[in-house]
Design a protein around this motif. Sequence first.
Motif, PDB file in Angstrom:
ATOM      1  N   VAL A 196       0.928  -1.386  -0.106  1.00 13.67           N
ATOM      2  CA  VAL A 196       0.076  -0.077   0.125  1.00 13.67           C
ATOM      3  C   VAL A 196       0.768   1.270  -0.001  1.00 13.67           C
ATOM      4  N   LYS A 197       0.516   2.043  -1.010  1.00 18.72           N
ATOM      5  CA  LYS A 197       1.192   3.370  -0.922  1.00 18.72           C
ATOM      6  C   LYS A 197       1.205   4.072   0.497  1.00 18.72           C
ATOM      7  N   LYS A 198       2.270   4.773   0.678  1.00 23.28           N
ATOM      8  CA  LYS A 198       2.358   5.476   2.355  1.00 23.28           C
ATOM      9  C   LYS A 198       1.399   6.565   2.248  1.00 23.28           C
ATOM     10  N   ASP A 199       0.900   7.401   1.141  1.00 24.86           N
ATOM     11  CA  ASP A 199      -0.162   8.300   1.244  1.00 24.86           C
ATOM     12  C   ASP A 199      -1.098   8.130   0.345  1.00 24.86           C
ATOM     13  N   LEU A 200      -2.338   8.192   0.752  1.00 25.84           N
ATOM     14  CA  LEU A 200      -3.656   8.062  -0.019  1.00 25.84           C
ATOM     15  C   LEU A 200      -4.190   9.195   0.201  1.00 25.84           C
ATOM     16  N   VAL A 201      -4.924   9.917  -0.971  1.00 24.83           N
ATOM     17  CA  VAL A 201      -5.863  10.851  -0.925  1.00 24.83           C
ATOM     18  C   VAL A 201      -7.294  10.509  -1.232  1.00 24.83           C
ATOM     19  N   VAL A 202      -8.486  10.951  -0.436  1.00 24.47           N
ATOM     20  CA  VAL A 202      -9.575  10.767  -0.485  1.00 24.47           C
ATOM     21  C   VAL A 202     -10.489  12.198  -1.133  1.00 24.47           C
ATOM     22  N   PRO A 203     -11.388  11.944  -1.721  1.00 18.64           N
ATOM     23  CA  PRO A 203     -12.049  13.151  -2.305  1.00 18.64           C
ATOM     24  C   PRO A 203     -12.767  13.731  -1.215  1.00 18.64           C
ATOM     25  N   LEU A 204     -13.012  15.071  -1.178  1.00 17.16           N
ATOM     26  CA  LEU A 204     -13.969  15.820  -0.223  1.00 17.16           C
ATOM     27  C   LEU A 204     -15.426  15.300  -0.685  1.00 17.16           C
ATOM     28  N   LEU A 205     -16.313  15.361   0.437  1.00 15.10           N
ATOM     29  CA  LEU A 205     -17.757  14.993   0.058  1.00 15.10           C
ATOM     30  C   LEU A 205     -18.582  16.513  -0.239  1.00 15.10           C
ATOM     31  N   GLN A 206     -18.834  16.867  -1.112  1.00 14.81           N
ATOM     32  CA  GLN A 206     -19.248  18.005  -1.512  1.00 14.81           C
ATOM     33  C   GLN A 206     -20.913  17.866  -1.769  1.00 14.81           C
ATOM     34  N   ILE A 207     -21.865  18.940  -1.121  1.00 16.05           N
ATOM     35  CA  ILE A 207     -23.098  18.912  -1.551  1.00 16.05           C
ATOM     36  C   ILE A 207     -23.374  20.416  -2.138  1.00 16.05           C
ATOM     37  N   ASP A 208     -24.260  20.167  -3.332  1.00 21.58           N
ATOM     38  CA  ASP A 208     -24.522  21.446  -3.826  1.00 21.58           C
ATOM     39  C   ASP A 208     -26.141  21.684  -3.820  1.00 21.58           C
ATOM     40  N   GLN A 209     -26.672  22.721  -4.372  1.00 18.41           N
ATOM     41  CA  GLN A 209     -27.898  23.185  -4.423  1.00 18.41           C
ATOM     42  C   GLN A 209     -28.854  22.037  -4.834  1.00 18.41           C
ATOM     43  N   ASP A 210     -28.328  21.510  -5.943  1.00 22.53           N
ATOM     44  CA  ASP A 210     -29.347  20.328  -6.404  1.00 22.53           C
ATOM     45  C   ASP A 210     -29.605  19.067  -5.840  1.00 22.53           C
TER      46      ASP A 210
ATOM     47  N   VAL B 131     -19.837   8.757   3.977  1.00 22.21           N
ATOM     48  CA  VAL B 131     -19.711   7.617   2.949  1.00 22.21           C
ATOM     49  C   VAL B 131     -18.610   6.660   3.971  1.00 22.21           C
ATOM     50  N   GLU B 132     -19.258   5.304   4.041  1.00 22.96           N
ATOM     51  CA  GLU B 132     -18.364   4.345   4.778  1.00 22.96           C
ATOM     52  C   GLU B 132     -17.799   3.479   3.589  1.00 22.96           C
ATOM     53  N   TYR B 133     -16.441   2.989   4.029  1.00 24.33           N
ATOM     54  CA  TYR B 133     -15.840   2.005   3.101  1.00 24.33           C
ATOM     55  C   TYR B 133     -16.153   0.621   3.373  1.00 24.33           C
ATOM     56  N   SER B 134     -16.018  -0.048   2.206  1.00 23.04           N
ATOM     57  CA  SER B 134     -15.950  -1.804   2.297  1.00 23.04           C
ATOM     58  C   SER B 134     -14.712  -2.083   2.049  1.00 23.04           C
ATOM     59  N   LEU B 135     -14.163  -3.502   2.390  1.00 24.80           N
ATOM     60  CA  LEU B 135     -12.888  -4.001   1.944  1.00 24.80           C
ATOM     61  C   LEU B 135     -12.696  -3.750   0.371  1.00 24.80           C
ATOM     62  N   GLU B 136     -13.884  -4.203  -0.280  1.00 24.04           N
ATOM     63  CA  GLU B 136     -13.700  -4.036  -1.874  1.00 24.04           C
ATOM     64  C   GLU B 136     -13.494  -2.465  -2.182  1.00 24.04           C
ATOM     65  N   ASP B 137     -14.070  -1.645  -1.540  1.00 22.55           N
ATOM     66  CA  ASP B 137     -13.511  -0.174  -1.825  1.00 22.55           C
ATOM     67  C   ASP B 137     -12.520   0.293  -1.631  1.00 22.55           C
ATOM     68  N   THR B 138     -11.971  -0.354  -0.475  1.00 25.71           N
ATOM     69  CA  THR B 138     -10.472   0.215   0.067  1.00 25.71           C
ATOM     70  C   THR B 138      -9.430  -0.573  -0.964  1.00 25.71           C
ATOM     71  N   GLN B 139      -9.787  -1.837  -1.306  1.00 26.22           N
ATOM     72  CA  GLN B 139      -8.834  -2.596  -2.466  1.00 26.22           C
ATOM     73  C   GLN B 139      -8.897  -1.681  -3.730  1.00 26.22           C
ATOM     74  N   LYS B 140      -9.780  -0.989  -4.211  1.00 24.99           N
ATOM     75  CA  LYS B 140     -10.175  -0.322  -5.547  1.00 24.99           C
ATOM     76  C   LYS B 140      -9.194   1.008  -4.996  1.00 24.99           C
ATOM     77  N   ALA B 141      -9.227   1.499  -3.977  1.00 27.98           N
ATOM     78  CA  ALA B 141      -8.586   2.693  -3.531  1.00 27.98           C
ATOM     79  C   ALA B 141      -7.115   2.608  -3.581  1.00 27.98           C
ATOM     80  N   ILE B 142      -6.633   1.317  -2.944  1.00 27.13           N
ATOM     81  CA  ILE B 142      -5.324   1.077  -2.874  1.00 27.13           C
ATOM     82  C   ILE B 142      -4.778   0.725  -4.313  1.00 27.13           C
ATOM     83  N   ALA B 143      -5.523   0.368  -5.199  1.00 25.19           N
ATOM     84  CA  ALA B 143      -5.170  -0.079  -6.641  1.00 25.19           C
ATOM     85  C   ALA B 143      -4.883   1.126  -7.269  1.00 25.19           C
TER      86      ALA B 143
END
Length: 338
Positions: free
Chosen positions: A292-306, A323-335
């Motif tokens: 796993v890379k030492k640094d992982l960046v996750v996106p901000l959660l933004q809510i707009d007018q619509d 937003v909660e992460y599953s193992l599968e979500d995490t594996q995709k983020a790592i990849a």
Amino acid sequence: MKITNILLASVALACAAVPGVAMADTAGKKIALSNNYAGNSWRQAMLTSWTKITGEAVKSGVVAAADSFTTAENQATEQAAQIQNMILQGYDAIVVDAASPTALNGAVKEACDAGITVVSFDGIVTEPCAWRIAVDFKEMGRKQVEYLSKKLPKGGNLLEIRGLAGVSVDDEISAGIHEGVKQFPQFKIAGSVHGDWAQDVAQRAVAGVLPSLPEIAGVVTQGGDGYGTAQAFEAAKRPTPVIVMGNRQDELVWWKKQKDASKYETMSVSIAPGVSTLAFWVAQQILDGKQVKKDLVVPLLQIDQDTLEANLAKTQEGGVANVEYSLEDTQKAIAAAK
């Protein structure tokens, strides 16, 4: 013996074909969460997400334990002592939401030297042996001013609501806000107060400073402070400026009421509290032998007018859009990071 080997091989192949089933054995591993602060709705939601996801992981035998610990005070020395206790208690991995990016480095290095995996998130640490999961907090601050530049092209005075003093997240968001003001010089920061990421603290702080402020066009925030700020303006009988929100349920409810009544427009942005669950799974995957890379960046959660109504509908009362992460979500983020 040959039959046993064939059966074991068949089981291994079957497990490999099922997404999310770890091949290495982490069933006996213990993971701990070291949290420096729990005094607002974001931290409470973060802890709730941790308990929910890790509870399921323990129950299903993925890990043996996933305990969480929160310090009584937001003090780096106290959290460092907490981490040292976790080392003595034999945890295999420690997930950290840190009070300081540097003050915990000594304790983190002790953990690494003891063979313990350390994963920091939200409030990250700079010790090279640790992993870091973060959002671009500086960009979170800057993009608020960018939004206001489109909503209020003539500019005006801004009130800045800061977070918890001394925490790196507060410094980074504030730096981004000031960078945004340099980029859009039609704005001027007319006042700044600390709201500690809590509605009641923000309301008192804003109420205290409002009498000395000129007309405010917009309010830039850090999360957990938008609704309290709106209440302070209302109590002072001041015109309601464009207040950037931080994804808290009470903020979204207030925004929806204003939108329905007067077509009030704003935006809301924060880091999802469920980032703690990503940190848990990253720790589990490292214990499982994954690279796993030492640094992982996750996106901000933004809510707009619509997207306000849709997000409000799935945000629990008193909680935070999440937003909660599953193992599968995490594996995709790592990849993806590779």
